[in-house]
Design a protein around this motif. Structure first.
Motif, PDB file in Angstrom:
ATOM      1  N   GLU A  47       0.835  -1.194   0.000  1.00 37.03           N
ATOM      2  CA  GLU A  47       0.000   0.000   0.000  1.00 37.03           C
ATOM      3  C   GLU A  47       0.870   1.244   0.000  1.00 37.03           C
ATOM      4  N   THR A  48       0.628   2.068  -0.981  1.00 41.78           N
ATOM      5  CA  THR A  48       1.300   3.348  -1.119  1.00 41.78           C
ATOM      6  C   THR A  48       0.222   4.398  -1.345  1.00 41.78           C
ATOM      7  N   PRO A  49       0.567   5.665  -1.311  1.00 38.73           N
ATOM      8  CA  PRO A  49      -0.452   6.676  -1.601  1.00 38.73           C
ATOM      9  C   PRO A  49      -1.093   6.503  -2.983  1.00 38.73           C
ATOM     10  N   GLU A  50      -0.334   5.973  -3.936  1.00 34.82           N
ATOM     11  CA  GLU A  50      -0.888   5.772  -5.279  1.00 34.82           C
ATOM     12  C   GLU A  50      -1.918   4.647  -5.333  1.00 34.82           C
ATOM     13  N   THR A  51      -1.852   3.712  -4.395  1.00 36.65           N
ATOM     14  CA  THR A  51      -2.751   2.553  -4.432  1.00 36.65           C
ATOM     15  C   THR A  51      -3.711   2.489  -3.253  1.00 36.65           C
ATOM     16  N   GLN A  52      -3.903   3.587  -2.537  1.00 32.07           N
ATOM     17  CA  GLN A  52      -4.722   3.534  -1.325  1.00 32.07           C
ATOM     18  C   GLN A  52      -6.206   3.278  -1.595  1.00 32.07           C
ATOM     19  N   TYR A  53      -6.654   3.453  -2.823  1.00 33.05           N
ATOM     20  CA  TYR A  53      -8.057   3.184  -3.124  1.00 33.05           C
ATOM     21  C   TYR A  53      -8.267   1.836  -3.805  1.00 33.05           C
ATOM     22  N   ILE A  54      -7.340   0.911  -3.562  1.00 31.15           N
ATOM     23  CA  ILE A  54      -7.518  -0.461  -4.015  1.00 31.15           C
ATOM     24  C   ILE A  54      -7.932  -1.288  -2.802  1.00 31.15           C
ATOM     25  N   SER A  55      -9.097  -1.887  -2.878  1.00 32.12           N
ATOM     26  CA  SER A  55      -9.554  -2.747  -1.787  1.00 32.12           C
ATOM     27  C   SER A  55      -9.311  -4.191  -2.190  1.00 32.12           C
ATOM     28  N   GLU A  56      -9.028  -5.021  -1.212  1.00 33.79           N
ATOM     29  CA  GLU A  56      -8.826  -6.448  -1.435  1.00 33.79           C
ATOM     30  C   GLU A  56      -7.888  -6.719  -2.612  1.00 33.79           C
ATOM     31  N   PRO A  57      -6.609  -6.393  -2.461  1.00 36.70           N
ATOM     32  CA  PRO A  57      -5.676  -6.502  -3.584  1.00 36.70           C
ATOM     33  C   PRO A  57      -5.512  -7.917  -4.139  1.00 36.70           C
ATOM     34  N   MET A  58      -5.709  -8.934  -3.326  1.00 38.32           N
ATOM     35  CA  MET A  58      -5.511 -10.301  -3.811  1.00 38.32           C
ATOM     36  C   MET A  58      -6.707 -10.837  -4.590  1.00 38.32           C
ATOM     37  N   LYS A  59      -7.817 -10.117  -4.593  1.00 40.79           N
ATOM     38  CA  LYS A  59      -8.975 -10.537  -5.378  1.00 40.79           C
ATOM     39  C   LYS A  59      -8.901  -9.912  -6.764  1.00 40.79           C
ATOM     40  N   ARG A  60      -9.352 -10.658  -7.711  1.00 41.12           N
ATOM     41  CA  ARG A  60      -9.386 -10.157  -9.087  1.00 41.12           C
ATOM     42  C   ARG A  60     -10.602  -9.243  -9.229  1.00 41.12           C
ATOM     43  N   ASP A 100      -0.508  18.165   2.703  1.00 40.56           N
ATOM     44  CA  ASP A 100      -0.067  16.773   2.632  1.00 40.56           C
ATOM     45  C   ASP A 100      -0.744  16.095   1.438  1.00 40.56           C
ATOM     46  N   PRO A 101      -0.124  16.123   0.268  1.00 39.44           N
ATOM     47  CA  PRO A 101      -0.747  15.549  -0.931  1.00 39.44           C
ATOM     48  C   PRO A 101      -1.020  14.051  -0.843  1.00 39.44           C
ATOM     49  N   ASP A 102      -0.450  13.357   0.147  1.00 43.18           N
ATOM     50  CA  ASP A 102      -0.770  11.935   0.327  1.00 43.18           C
ATOM     51  C   ASP A 102      -2.195  11.739   0.815  1.00 43.18           C
ATOM     52  N   THR A 103      -2.807  12.796   1.341  1.00 41.52           N
ATOM     53  CA  THR A 103      -4.190  12.758   1.792  1.00 41.52           C
ATOM     54  C   THR A 103      -5.061  13.276   0.654  1.00 41.52           C
ATOM     55  N   TYR A 104      -5.793  12.367   0.019  1.00 45.01           N
ATOM     56  CA  TYR A 104      -6.640  12.757  -1.105  1.00 45.01           C
ATOM     57  C   TYR A 104      -7.808  11.787  -1.227  1.00 45.01           C
ATOM     58  N   TYR A 105      -8.787  12.203  -1.999  1.00 40.47           N
ATOM     59  CA  TYR A 105      -9.866  11.296  -2.378  1.00 40.47           C
ATOM     60  C   TYR A 105     -10.266  11.570  -3.813  1.00 40.47           C
ATOM     61  N   ILE A 106     -10.833  10.557  -4.428  1.00 36.10           N
ATOM     62  CA  ILE A 106     -11.174  10.602  -5.842  1.00 36.10           C
ATOM     63  C   ILE A 106     -12.657  10.896  -5.989  1.00 36.10           C
ATOM     64  N   GLY A 107     -12.974  11.912  -6.753  1.00 37.61           N
ATOM     65  CA  GLY A 107     -14.373  12.237  -7.043  1.00 37.61           C
ATOM     66  C   GLY A 107     -15.203  12.426  -5.790  1.00 37.61           C
ATOM     67  N   ASP A 108     -16.264  11.647  -5.669  1.00 37.57           N
ATOM     68  CA  ASP A 108     -17.148  11.742  -4.503  1.00 37.57           C
ATOM     69  C   ASP A 108     -16.977  10.552  -3.563  1.00 37.57           C
ATOM     70  N   ARG A 109     -15.852   9.877  -3.629  1.00 43.70           N
ATOM     71  CA  ARG A 109     -15.640   8.690  -2.789  1.00 43.70           C
ATOM     72  C   ARG A 109     -15.559   9.010  -1.310  1.00 43.70           C
ATOM     73  N   VAL A 110     -15.410  10.265  -0.963  1.00 41.01           N
ATOM     74  CA  VAL A 110     -15.416  10.639   0.455  1.00 41.01           C
ATOM     75  C   VAL A 110     -16.794  10.360   1.060  1.00 41.01           C
ATOM     76  N   ASN A 111     -17.819  10.333   0.226  1.00 40.57           N
ATOM     77  CA  ASN A 111     -19.173  10.061   0.719  1.00 40.57           C
ATOM     78  C   ASN A 111     -19.322   8.637   1.254  1.00 40.57           C
ATOM     79  N   ASP A 112     -18.396   7.747   0.918  1.00 42.72           N
ATOM     80  CA  ASP A 112     -18.421   6.391   1.477  1.00 42.72           C
ATOM     81  C   ASP A 112     -18.316   6.428   2.999  1.00 42.72           C
ATOM     82  N   TYR A 113     -17.506   7.347   3.524  1.00 42.78           N
ATOM     83  CA  TYR A 113     -17.374   7.489   4.981  1.00 42.78           C
ATOM     84  C   TYR A 113     -18.704   7.918   5.599  1.00 42.78           C
TER      85      TYR A 113
END
Length: 146
Positions: A47-60, A100-113
């Protein structure tokens, strides 16, 4: 029951705090274009800042690569996330923290919280009322019948 009530309310509080924290902190924005989407499983995942929005990495799962129109503060040229039906060429907004550019969200994905907070609050209230009703039915009513 009390433990379940406490856990649902704590989870709701944490998710609400995270939602408002991200909304307040991520005041800058830049754009990104979906360069590709594909079914991917990350075998050597870290997990890096570039991949923080990947859930369950071992699943296809359907993933996407975003090419970011970087500015002087947001330093990642490409980021990866689970796809939610986005197609190659779609434009998305990246909201990030200028400090802190490592803290970000894509589009409206913050609404998941926010959505998780609402669900956990409703579950907590349901469990609270259910346990109160069971307590009344099992302990208080039999004593008043005598």
């Amino acid at each position: 029951m009390l433990l379940m009530i406490a856990l649902t309310f704590i989870t709701s509080f944490v998710e609400t705090f995270t939602y408002f924290y991200m909304k307040k902190r991520c005041s800058a924005q830049t754009t990104a274009i979906v360069s590709s989407t594909s079914m991917v499983r990350y075998r050597s995942y870290r997990e890096t800042p570039e991949t923080q929005y990947i859930s369950e990495p071992m699943k296809r799962k359907q993933r996407m690569q975003l090419l970011v129109d970087t500015d002087s503060r947001f330093r990642y040229k490409s980021i990866y996330a689970d796809s939610r039906g986005e197609k190659a060429g779609n434009k998305l907004i990246i909201h990030y923290s200028p400090a802190d550019p490592d803290t970000y969200y894509i589009g409206d994905r913050v609404n998941d919280y926010r959505n998780t907070a609402i669900i956990m609050l409703v579950l907590g209230v349901l469990v609270l009322f259910s346990s109160a009703a069971l307590t009344i039915l099992l302990f208080i009513r039999p004593q008043t019948a005598k």
